[in-house]
Write an enzyme that holds these catalytic residues in place. Structure first.
Site, short mmCIF file in Angstrom:
data_model
loop_
_atom_site.label_atom_id
_atom_site.label_comp_id
_atom_site.label_asym_id
_atom_site.label_seq_id
_atom_site.Cartn_x
_atom_site.Cartn_y
_atom_site.Cartn_z
N ASN A 150 28.94 43.90 -14.74
CA ASN A 150 27.86 44.50 -15.55
C ASN A 150 27.01 45.44 -14.70
OD1 ASN A 150 26.26 45.10 -17.72
ND2 ASN A 150 25.08 43.19 -17.66
N HIS A 205 28.06 37.75 -16.83
CA HIS A 205 29.33 37.05 -16.69
C HIS A 205 29.36 36.35 -15.33
CE1 HIS A 205 31.74 39.17 -19.96
NE2 HIS A 205 30.68 39.95 -19.86
N GLU A 227 33.49 46.70 -15.91
CA GLU A 227 32.18 47.23 -16.31
C GLU A 227 31.37 47.63 -15.06
OE1 GLU A 227 28.92 46.52 -19.87
OE2 GLU A 227 30.06 44.81 -19.16
N ASP A 271 37.93 40.95 -18.51
CA ASP A 271 37.09 40.60 -19.65
C ASP A 271 37.82 41.02 -20.91
OD1 ASP A 271 35.18 40.30 -21.60
OD2 ASP A 271 33.71 41.67 -20.71
N ASN A 328 36.90 40.16 -23.90
CA ASN A 328 35.93 40.26 -25.00
C ASN A 328 36.44 39.52 -26.25
OD1 ASN A 328 33.31 41.56 -24.78
ND2 ASN A 328 34.40 43.36 -24.04
#
Length: 260
Positions: free
Chosen positions: A10, A251, A36, A153, A155
């Protein structure tokens, strides 16, 4: 023993200010996949491009940057160089920097940031196209006799066990019927969710919303981060874990150990 970690950071620069480089040194990992990252190539510092491993060696790194600044992006840190590095192939997904593929001959390691389907499924069609492209890619690699590790990830919380409040999240992004149905097809094709290979217990999550007060403290989370492998790789599986004690992102890292 080959140690692989994956972490949606992130924003890798923000995560670096919260101990990312210290964590990667302590991890003793052969590979670290990140998602990300939220930067461009010219914003990578030398220490982010080639961090020092616990052994004192410096990692090689390989990246996919989104065209849109401050958005998406993926990377792989590796102690040894691959035969080749690529994206998924195709402007639709590579323009968002969603995939790095490192080919090591006998196996390919994928760092993947699956799209978020967003509120009211606004990007669901795009996400499902990415999911289908990933499955097609994995099948092509298997047909060539290669093992596949898809880290990242996704999602998607696949089953009710994979989020703290499944009933309250029916119809929400990440738990839509179409997303879960794709995971059903992926696993039905033989691909192994390695964490569930070892752990059938509830209460293990890798993402907690910043918007929900004390969600992480209360462990009201979702399991969105995976290492999935082709079924032929099953004999090499040694351990898989989730590491909620590691802070720095919404995360936490997930791990896969292979005995090869």
């Amino acid at each position: 023993m080959v140690k692989i970690y994956s972490w949606n950071v992130n924003g890798i620069r923000a995560c670096a200010q919260k101990g990312f480089l210290e964590w990667i040194a302590a991890s003793d990992a052969d590979f670290v996949c990140v998602q990300e990252i939220k930067l461009q190539g010219d914003q990578l510092t030398e220490e982010l491009r080639h961090p020092v491993a616990g052994s004192g060696k410096r990692y090689h790194s390989f990246w996919a940057f989104a065209e849109r600044k401050g958005y998406s992006g993926t990377g792989i840190y590796a102690l040894r160089e691959p035969v080749s590095v690529s994206g998924m192939g195709g402007q639709e997904f590579d323009s968002e920097g969603r995939t790095v593929v490192a080919d090591y001959g006998g196996f390919v390691l994928v760092s993947a940031y699956f799209p978020n389907s967003q509120e009211a499924g606004m990007r669901l069609d795009y996400k499902l196209r990415y999911c289908d492209a990933m499955l097609d890619f994995c099948e092509r690699m298997r047909a060539r006799g290669k093992h596949v590790i898809v880290a990242g990830d996704y999602n998607i919380a696949h089953k009710p066990i994979d989020l703290a409040r499944p009933e309250q999240n029916e119809g929400n992004a990440g738990y839509l019927p179409e997303e879960r149905a794709w995971m059903d097809r992926f696993t039905a094709a033989g691909y192994i969710d390695t964490f569930r290979w070892f752990c059938k217990e509830p209460g293990h999550y890798s993402w907690w919303s910043y918007r929900a007060p004390k969600a992480r403290e209360k462990n009201i989370g979702w399991r969105l981060d995976y290492h999935c492998v082709d079924p032929e790789f099953a004999p090499a599986l040694s351990a898989a874990g989730i590491h909620p004690e590691v802070m720095g992102s919404d995360h936490c890292p997930v791990s896969l150990f292979l005995d090869v």
